[in-house]
Design a protein around this motif. Structure first.
Motif, short mmCIF file in Angstrom:
data_model
loop_
_atom_site.label_atom_id
_atom_site.label_comp_id
_atom_site.label_asym_id
_atom_site.label_seq_id
_atom_site.Cartn_x
_atom_site.Cartn_y
_atom_site.Cartn_z
N ALA A 175 0.84 -1.21 0.00
CA ALA A 175 0.00 0.00 0.00
C ALA A 175 0.87 1.25 0.00
O ALA A 175 0.61 2.20 -0.76
CB ALA A 175 -0.93 -0.01 1.22
N MET A 176 1.89 1.26 0.84
CA MET A 176 2.76 2.44 0.94
C MET A 176 3.57 2.67 -0.33
O MET A 176 3.92 3.80 -0.66
CB MET A 176 3.70 2.28 2.13
CG MET A 176 3.00 2.32 3.49
SD MET A 176 2.40 3.95 3.94
CE MET A 176 3.92 4.75 4.42
N LYS A 177 3.86 1.59 -1.05
CA LYS A 177 4.70 1.70 -2.25
C LYS A 177 3.88 1.91 -3.53
O LYS A 177 4.39 2.53 -4.48
CB LYS A 177 5.56 0.44 -2.41
CG LYS A 177 6.56 0.22 -1.28
CD LYS A 177 7.72 1.19 -1.34
CE LYS A 177 8.72 0.82 -2.39
NZ LYS A 177 9.95 1.65 -2.34
N LEU A 178 2.64 1.42 -3.56
CA LEU A 178 1.92 1.38 -4.84
C LEU A 178 0.74 2.34 -4.92
O LEU A 178 0.35 2.72 -6.03
CB LEU A 178 1.41 -0.05 -5.10
CG LEU A 178 2.50 -1.14 -5.21
CD1 LEU A 178 1.86 -2.50 -5.43
CD2 LEU A 178 3.50 -0.82 -6.30
N PRO A 180 -0.96 5.75 -5.04
CA PRO A 180 -0.48 7.12 -5.27
C PRO A 180 -1.13 8.13 -4.32
O PRO A 180 -2.30 8.00 -3.96
CB PRO A 180 -0.89 7.39 -6.72
CG PRO A 180 -2.06 6.49 -6.97
CD PRO A 180 -1.82 5.26 -6.15
N VAL A 181 -0.37 9.11 -3.93
CA VAL A 181 -0.84 10.22 -3.10
C VAL A 181 -0.97 11.44 -4.00
O VAL A 181 -0.02 11.79 -4.71
CB VAL A 181 0.15 10.50 -1.95
CG1 VAL A 181 -0.26 11.76 -1.19
CG2 VAL A 181 0.21 9.31 -1.01
N GLU A 192 5.58 14.44 3.98
CA GLU A 192 4.43 14.99 3.27
C GLU A 192 3.87 14.04 2.24
O GLU A 192 2.66 14.01 1.99
CB GLU A 192 4.83 16.30 2.56
CG GLU A 192 5.34 17.40 3.47
CD GLU A 192 6.83 17.29 3.75
OE1 GLU A 192 7.45 16.29 3.31
OE2 GLU A 192 7.37 18.19 4.41
N GLY A 193 4.74 13.24 1.60
CA GLY A 193 4.32 12.45 0.46
C GLY A 193 3.88 11.04 0.74
O GLY A 193 3.36 10.36 -0.15
N SER A 194 4.06 10.56 1.97
CA SER A 194 3.70 9.17 2.27
C SER A 194 2.18 9.00 2.35
O SER A 194 1.45 9.92 2.69
CB SER A 194 4.33 8.73 3.59
OG SER A 194 3.70 9.38 4.68
#
Length: 381
Positions: A175-178, A180-181, A192-194
């Motif tokens: 989830a954290m890697k795939l 998108p934010v 900020e981007g996680s």
């Protein structure tokens, strides 16, 4: 071998709980003061280990919270064993639905109390306004992670519990890697981007600890469940009736710890060890050290019977929630310590006065805990 169990718990659990809590309540201040008064390499290094990392990486101080949660997981099988004996069953899955409902309500009550206590530590009673109140907390995360780990323990056998553990870590990683934010994309593991920080900004009410994310936020509580499960596995292993000797158990615990540490270090290349995100590599790495810490206390106290040295730690561990809340600002121990010892400390060298001041705070805290211990007054949730 001795069988030191107090109130149905392994003595080593209270000692380990006291060990990690000591650094929070005042131990860190003693070391920081020592590093300034006598800046020899060992004190300077210890002082550096008693700060949280800015982002990626790990220090001893980053391990304190997860070790405490790990200990809560270890105690879980022993706690539920009492309820199973009353119901006349040997497995939590055999508990009748009526008994399970009672356990669920008890667990939910405990979690709600920890959430409320976390609010109190964060200063909710100051009534500064909803937007200035922080709702995420250390105690809240302990309550939530323990609750969901307990649900898994009560409803799945050991094999499926391990599947849950693996699934949580891999699922969180993916989830954290795939996912998108907006404005950043996928796999950006910055404050900020996680994805964790984004979910906190969207759904966590009130004030965030670090403005753009909260280290005890919503999404990162999910891998914390795995930390509690890891402790639960160890508790199940210790409680189970098997043919392993004590030495074999110790060796198996050490081996499992090494495997987890290595796994955490390998995973660090793709998903950095990060306490703020409670990354999957962090769970593995700190989980390994948690087992090593416990193995030391278990071997020393419960197996070899050397427990007198740990009495101060037992005082802390047996009332850990109380001393945590008191040390987080609810009680001014320094004021009392200055009143009792301030005059004597003034006769010492100016460089060493901060050291003696912090040690006097610890003395006052231990005196209070001893008073409560002798009268069997414990804050239990």
């Amino acid at each position: 071998m001795t069988n030191n169990i107090t109130n149905g718990r392994l003595t080593s659990l209270d000692a380990l709980r006291g060990f990690v809590m000591f650094w929070i309540m005042s131990g860190e201040h003693i070391i920081h003061a020592l590093a300034k008064a006598a800046p020899i390499p060992i004190f300077v290094w210890m002082s550096s280990q008693l700060h949280h990392t800015e982002w990626d990486g790990i220090t001893f101080y980053d391990m304190i919270f997860p070790v405490f949660l790990f200990v809560a997981g270890v105690s879980m099988p022993f706690s539920f064993e009492k309820k199973m004996k009353v119901a006349g069953v040997t497995s939590p899955m055999e508990l009748p639905s009526s008994e399970k409902r009672k356990i669920y309500l008890s667990m939910l009550k405990r979690t709600c109390i920890l959430l409320i206590l976390g609010f109190v530590v964060n200063g909710i009673l100051r009534f500064d306004g909803f937007d200035k109140t922080r709702f995420a907390s250390v105690l809240g995360r302990i309550g939530l992670a323990w609750f969901f780990a307990g649900l898994i323990f009560l409803n799945f056998d050991l094999k499926k519990q391990i599947y849950w553990f693996i699934g949580i870590l891999i699922g969180y990683f993916l989830a954290m890697k795939l996912i998108p934010v907006p404005g950043f994309g996928a796999g950006i593991l910055t404050k900020e981007g996680s994805l964790e920080g984004y979910i906190d900004r969207l759904f966590l009410p009130g004030r965030l600890h670090s403005q753009v994310y909260d280290p005890e936020g919503l999404f990162s509580t999910i891998p914390a469940i795995a930390t509690a499960l890891l402790g639960m596995f160890l508790g199940t292993f210790l409680k189970s009736k098997n043919d392993f000797s004590i030495s074999q158990k110790i060796l198996m615990m050490i081996a499992s710890a090494i495997i987890l540490i290595v796994l955490g270090l390998l995973w660090d290349y793709s998903f950095p060890i990060n306490k703020h995100l409670w990354s999957s590599s962090f769970v593995c790495f700190v989980g390994g050290f948690s087992i090593l810490f416990f193995t030391f206390f278990y071997l020393t106290i419960d197996v070899l019977g050397f427990y007198k040295w740990a009495f101060p730690l037992l005082l802390i561990g047996s009332n850990s929630i109380l001393i945590y809340m008191a040390s987080e600002g609810l009680v001014n121990f320094k004021h009392t310590a200055d009143y009792v010892f301030g005059g004597l400390i003034k006769f010492s060298s100016i460089d060493w006065q901060p050291v003696f001041t912090t040690m006097s705070v610890t003395f006052i805290q231990l005196a209070l805990l001893y008073f409560l211990y002798k009268r069997k007054w414990f804050v239990k949730v």
